[in-house]
Design a protein around this motif. Structure first.
Motif, PDB file in Angstrom:
ATOM      1  N   LEU A  63       0.825  -1.213   0.000  1.00  0.00           N
ATOM      2  CA  LEU A  63       0.000   0.000   0.000  1.00  0.00           C
ATOM      3  C   LEU A  63       0.855   1.257   0.000  1.00  0.00           C
ATOM      4  O   LEU A  63       0.526   2.239  -0.679  1.00  0.00           O
ATOM      5  CB  LEU A  63      -0.941  -0.011   1.202  1.00  0.00           C
ATOM      6  N   ILE A  64       1.941   1.261   0.740  1.00  0.00           N
ATOM      7  CA  ILE A  64       2.843   2.415   0.736  1.00  0.00           C
ATOM      8  C   ILE A  64       3.423   2.608  -0.657  1.00  0.00           C
ATOM      9  O   ILE A  64       3.476   3.728  -1.174  1.00  0.00           O
ATOM     10  CB  ILE A  64       3.950   2.232   1.783  1.00  0.00           C
ATOM     11  N   ASP A  65       3.869   1.524  -1.273  1.00  0.00           N
ATOM     12  CA  ASP A  65       4.444   1.604  -2.613  1.00  0.00           C
ATOM     13  C   ASP A  65       3.413   2.061  -3.637  1.00  0.00           C
ATOM     14  O   ASP A  65       3.700   2.896  -4.498  1.00  0.00           O
ATOM     15  CB  ASP A  65       5.031   0.253  -3.001  1.00  0.00           C
ATOM     16  N   LYS A  66       2.195   1.535  -3.530  1.00  0.00           N
ATOM     17  CA  LYS A  66       1.140   1.919  -4.468  1.00  0.00           C
ATOM     18  C   LYS A  66       0.766   3.385  -4.323  1.00  0.00           C
ATOM     19  O   LYS A  66       0.594   4.075  -5.324  1.00  0.00           O
ATOM     20  CB  LYS A  66      -0.088   1.035  -4.211  1.00  0.00           C
ATOM     21  N   ASN A  67       0.659   3.863  -3.080  1.00  0.00           N
ATOM     22  CA  ASN A  67       0.306   5.266  -2.862  1.00  0.00           C
ATOM     23  C   ASN A  67       1.404   6.217  -3.327  1.00  0.00           C
ATOM     24  O   ASN A  67       1.123   7.316  -3.775  1.00  0.00           O
ATOM     25  CB  ASN A  67       0.003   5.518  -1.388  1.00  0.00           C
ATOM     26  N   LYS A  68       2.636   5.802  -3.233  1.00  0.00           N
ATOM     27  CA  LYS A  68       3.740   6.659  -3.658  1.00  0.00           C
ATOM     28  C   LYS A  68       3.817   6.725  -5.182  1.00  0.00           C
ATOM     29  O   LYS A  68       4.157   7.760  -5.732  1.00  0.00           O
ATOM     30  CB  LYS A  68       5.052   6.124  -3.079  1.00  0.00           C
ATOM     31  N   LYS A  69       3.494   5.608  -5.863  1.00  0.00           N
ATOM     32  CA  LYS A  69       3.540   5.598  -7.335  1.00  0.00           C
ATOM     33  C   LYS A  69       2.364   6.384  -7.925  1.00  0.00           C
ATOM     34  O   LYS A  69       2.521   7.075  -8.902  1.00  0.00           O
ATOM     35  CB  LYS A  69       3.472   4.157  -7.853  1.00  0.00           C
ATOM     36  N   GLY A  70       1.168   6.195  -7.366  1.00  0.00           N
ATOM     37  CA  GLY A  70      -0.030   6.755  -7.958  1.00  0.00           C
ATOM     38  C   GLY A  70      -0.370   8.048  -7.350  1.00  0.00           C
ATOM     39  O   GLY A  70      -0.986   8.925  -7.706  1.00  0.00           O
TER      40      GLY A  70
END
Length: 70
Positions: A63-70
Motif C-alpha cells: 500500500l505504501i508503494d502503491k500510494n507513492k507511485k499513484g
C-alpha cells in the motif's frame, strides 16, 4: 537514497526480523507448550502469529508503494 531503494531496505529488515523470530536463538522464546492460543500449543501459535504479522507487513508495504507511485 531513493524512495524505492529505501522501501526495499525497510522491507528486507522487516523480513529478516520475522525470519529471526522463527529460527533457533529467538524461537526459544516461543518454544513451549503452555499457554494455549486458540487451542494450539504456544509454539504453533508463535509461528502462526509470525506468518500473520508478515502477511500484514507485506500488505502495508504494498500500500505504501502503491500510494507513492499513484
Amino acid at each position: 537514497m531513493k524512495f524505492r531503494s529505501k522501501l526495499n531496505f525497510y522491507f528486507f529488515i522487516f523480513s529478516l526480523a520475522i525470519l529471526l523470530l522463527l529460527i533457533f536463538p529467538l524461537y526459544n522464546f516461543g518454544n513451549r507448550i503452555d499457554p494455549f492460543i486458540f487451542g494450539m500449543p504456544f509454539s504453533l501459535g508463535w509461528i502462526v502469529c509470525c506468518i500473520i504479522f508478515q502477511f500484514l507487513g507485506i500488505i502495508v508495504f504494498l500500500l505504501i508503494d502503491k500510494n507513492k507511485k499513484g
